[in-house]
Design a protein around this motif. Sequence first.
Motif, PDB file in Angstrom:
ATOM      1  N   ALA A   1       0.692  -1.257   0.353  1.00  0.00           N
ATOM      2  CA  ALA A   1       0.249   0.236   0.037  1.00  0.00           C
ATOM      3  C   ALA A   1       1.111   0.925  -0.146  1.00  0.00           C
ATOM      4  O   ALA A   1       2.216   1.161  -0.376  1.00  0.00           O
ATOM      5  CB  ALA A   1      -1.020  -0.376   0.964  1.00  0.00           C
ATOM      6  N   LEU A   2      -0.259   2.251   0.497  1.00  0.00           N
ATOM      7  CA  LEU A   2       0.894   3.466  -0.105  1.00  0.00           C
ATOM      8  C   LEU A   2       0.907   3.957   1.213  1.00  0.00           C
ATOM      9  O   LEU A   2      -0.248   3.820   2.190  1.00  0.00           O
ATOM     10  CB  LEU A   2       0.456   4.798  -0.832  1.00  0.00           C
ATOM     11  N   PHE A   3       1.626   4.999   1.763  1.00  0.00           N
ATOM     12  CA  PHE A   3       1.825   5.263   2.866  1.00  0.00           C
ATOM     13  C   PHE A   3       1.717   6.878   2.993  1.00  0.00           C
ATOM     14  O   PHE A   3       2.757   7.751   2.505  1.00  0.00           O
ATOM     15  CB  PHE A   3       3.289   5.073   4.031  1.00  0.00           C
ATOM     16  N   HIS A   4       0.804   7.381   3.445  1.00  0.00           N
ATOM     17  CA  HIS A   4       0.798   9.768   4.208  1.00  0.00           C
ATOM     18  C   HIS A   4       0.839   9.420   5.200  1.00  0.00           C
ATOM     19  O   HIS A   4       0.963   8.455   6.266  1.00  0.00           O
ATOM     20  CB  HIS A   4      -0.418   9.913   3.541  1.00  0.00           C
ATOM     21  N   VAL A   5       1.758  10.750   5.585  1.00  0.00           N
ATOM     22  CA  VAL A   5       2.009  10.997   6.784  1.00  0.00           C
ATOM     23  C   VAL A   5       1.919  12.379   7.089  1.00  0.00           C
ATOM     24  O   VAL A   5       2.963  13.515   5.887  1.00  0.00           O
ATOM     25  CB  VAL A   5       3.359  10.880   6.932  1.00  0.00           C
ATOM     26  N   ASP A   6       0.666  13.140   8.431  1.00  0.00           N
ATOM     27  CA  ASP A   6       1.091  14.355   7.955  1.00  0.00           C
ATOM     28  C   ASP A   6       1.753  15.105   9.174  1.00  0.00           C
ATOM     29  O   ASP A   6       1.830  14.295  10.371  1.00  0.00           O
ATOM     30  CB  ASP A   6      -0.663  14.426   8.939  1.00  0.00           C
ATOM     31  N   ALA A   7       2.642  14.858   8.119  1.00  0.00           N
ATOM     32  CA  ALA A   7       4.089  16.016   9.626  1.00  0.00           C
ATOM     33  C   ALA A   7       4.043  17.729   9.764  1.00  0.00           C
ATOM     34  O   ALA A   7       5.050  18.204   9.874  1.00  0.00           O
ATOM     35  CB  ALA A   7       5.225  16.007   8.444  1.00  0.00           C
ATOM     36  N   ALA A   8       2.749  18.078   9.645  1.00  0.00           N
ATOM     37  CA  ALA A   8       2.265  19.513   9.459  1.00  0.00           C
ATOM     38  C   ALA A   8       3.138  19.654  11.347  1.00  0.00           C
ATOM     39  O   ALA A   8       3.883  21.173  11.281  1.00  0.00           O
ATOM     40  CB  ALA A   8       0.815  19.544  10.137  1.00  0.00           C
ATOM     41  N   GLN A   9       2.911  19.016  12.745  1.00  0.00           N
ATOM     42  CA  GLN A   9       3.723  18.983  13.734  1.00  0.00           C
ATOM     43  C   GLN A   9       4.870  18.759  13.896  1.00  0.00           C
ATOM     44  O   GLN A   9       5.927  19.229  15.109  1.00  0.00           O
ATOM     45  CB  GLN A   9       2.312  18.533  14.722  1.00  0.00           C
ATOM     46  N   GLY A  10       5.290  18.588  12.883  1.00  0.00           N
ATOM     47  CA  GLY A  10       6.915  17.528  12.925  1.00  0.00           C
ATOM     48  C   GLY A  10       7.914  18.170  12.383  1.00  0.00           C
ATOM     49  O   GLY A  10       9.465  18.100  13.341  1.00  0.00           O
ATOM     50  N   ALA A  11       7.645  19.082  10.826  1.00  0.00           N
ATOM     51  CA  ALA A  11       8.907  19.578  10.961  1.00  0.00           C
ATOM     52  C   ALA A  11       9.385  20.369  11.796  1.00  0.00           C
ATOM     53  O   ALA A  11       8.711  20.716  11.736  1.00  0.00           O
ATOM     54  CB  ALA A  11       8.220  19.844   8.920  1.00  0.00           C
ATOM     55  N   GLY A  12      10.760  20.722  11.483  1.00  0.00           N
ATOM     56  CA  GLY A  12      11.510  21.491  11.955  1.00  0.00           C
ATOM     57  C   GLY A  12      11.456  21.075  13.274  1.00  0.00           C
ATOM     58  O   GLY A  12      12.361  22.189  14.135  1.00  0.00           O
ATOM     59  N   LYS A  13      10.847  19.994  14.119  1.00  0.00           N
ATOM     60  CA  LYS A  13      11.528  19.526  15.357  1.00  0.00           C
ATOM     61  C   LYS A  13      11.577  17.984  15.256  1.00  0.00           C
ATOM     62  O   LYS A  13      12.114  17.696  16.598  1.00  0.00           O
ATOM     63  CB  LYS A  13      10.120  19.580  16.091  1.00  0.00           C
ATOM     64  N   VAL A  14      11.620  17.494  14.180  1.00  0.00           N
ATOM     65  CA  VAL A  14      11.769  16.083  14.216  1.00  0.00           C
ATOM     66  C   VAL A  14      12.823  15.679  12.813  1.00  0.00           C
ATOM     67  O   VAL A  14      12.487  16.402  11.412  1.00  0.00           O
ATOM     68  CB  VAL A  14      10.933  14.971  13.755  1.00  0.00           C
ATOM     69  N   ALA A  15      14.008  14.974  13.406  1.00  0.00           N
ATOM     70  CA  ALA A  15      14.537  15.137  11.586  1.00  0.00           C
ATOM     71  C   ALA A  15      14.118  14.095  11.187  1.00  0.00           C
ATOM     72  O   ALA A  15      13.915  12.626  11.602  1.00  0.00           O
ATOM     73  CB  ALA A  15      16.342  15.055  12.372  1.00  0.00           C
ATOM     74  N   ILE A  16      13.523  14.731   9.484  1.00  0.00           N
ATOM     75  CA  ILE A  16      12.885  13.960   8.821  1.00  0.00           C
ATOM     76  C   ILE A  16      14.028  13.961   7.990  1.00  0.00           C
ATOM     77  O   ILE A  16      14.122  14.296   7.098  1.00  0.00           O
ATOM     78  CB  ILE A  16      12.331  14.612   8.220  1.00  0.00           C
ATOM     79  N   ASN A  17      14.393  12.333   7.006  1.00  0.00           N
ATOM     80  CA  ASN A  17      14.548  11.924   6.338  1.00  0.00           C
ATOM     81  C   ASN A  17      13.406  11.220   4.744  1.00  0.00           C
ATOM     82  O   ASN A  17      14.431   9.970   5.698  1.00  0.00           O
ATOM     83  CB  ASN A  17      16.434  10.934   6.834  1.00  0.00           C
ATOM     84  N   LEU A  18      13.731  11.589   3.975  1.00  0.00           N
ATOM     85  CA  LEU A  18      12.462  11.200   3.150  1.00  0.00           C
ATOM     86  C   LEU A  18      13.044  10.364   2.094  1.00  0.00           C
ATOM     87  O   LEU A  18      13.017   9.450   1.575  1.00  0.00           O
ATOM     88  CB  LEU A  18      11.408  11.909   2.583  1.00  0.00           C
TER      89      LEU A  18
END
Length: 389
Positions: A176-193
């Motif tokens: 399946a495809l995986f979607h993530v709402d990162a509105a509250q996480g960007a800039g606070k959590v180290a994200i590496n897509l």
Amino acid sequence: MNNRPLYFDYAATTPVDERVIQVMVECLGFNGNFGNPASSSHAFGQQARRSVELARQQVADLVGAQAQQIVWTSGATESNNLALKGVAQARGFGGGHIVTSQIEHKAILDTARQLQDSGIEVTYLLPDAEGLVTAQAVSEALREDTFLVSVMLVNNELGTLNDIPAIGQTVREHGALFHVDAAQGAGKVAINLTEWPVDLMSFSAHKLYGPKGIGALYVGPRAEQRLQAQIHGGGHEGGLRSGTLATHQIAAMGAAFALAAEHFAEEAATIVRLRSRLLKQLGAIAGCCLNGSATQRIPHTLSLTFREGEFNGQALSASIAFSATSACNSASNAPSHVLLALGLDARNAGRTIRLSLGRFTTEQDIDQVAQLIKTALASPPAFWAAPQP
């Protein structure tokens, strides 16, 4: 100005950073960078296009994506709608199965309910006792016809942090495809897509010291051909989101994300220190409970329930800007769907406040808010009546 309440509602929105405002202003007025980015035949449009593409790269850099994978939207709500509806429409609606959770933002929950009306089945997972959605829970909910899973990175009310890489791996193995709402996480959590098994991710500028009205959707390679536009008229953004690009807002979002990347470690350390200072002072209050995991969370957002004593929220709101629930629920005055899903009853949900810290929070603010909370708990409500004998 000095009588303004203390601001502890950064999770609802952040003030635009002055450095970001300057970038916005430079894109306004006849002497500014006001051209239409789609007008490639002259210098005004070309200059605007360069600003748009710089911002696209700045957003991508913060989250470990490629610039061409960033699609501009009006905010995370539109990004969430584009992700869910766009994937459902691309496969023809009707039938199939989606997995999400009961503690998602209303932009996900309301969209999922709209998809149910079109004949798609939706499973709404309960969080565990820590306020987390686990990979195991997602795995157990997957079905042969599951085509999309949507789980938020950081819960907007609790501040809890889901293990997105683990959930994403489970979803990817299923297909399946995986979607993530990162509105509250960007800039606070180290994200590496580049490394995370995520296909679609939503972002918002106004949660990260940028302006309201602008956001983005990351569209990974597995989702490119499985997503249909929801706004038509000109084929902008690779055909996924038509509309004249708002250069001033886009440039500002890029600047905000660039600042977040530049000061990431420093700001994280500051927020951890301020959060510890606050919890140390509030820890002395009898019946004060932190909702959600104490460890698997961002330090910026705290959901606190005061189970004992007189809780005078009305008096508290006069001196502190805080939320009793998420901003999307506030107008209805209904108990928080997140807190109810966590197991709180209506009474304790009504005795809960969300305090969220940010870039401009000071140690003095922390000390003042702690004292104000203690005072409010010791004071009877404005319309308090003595119990009848």
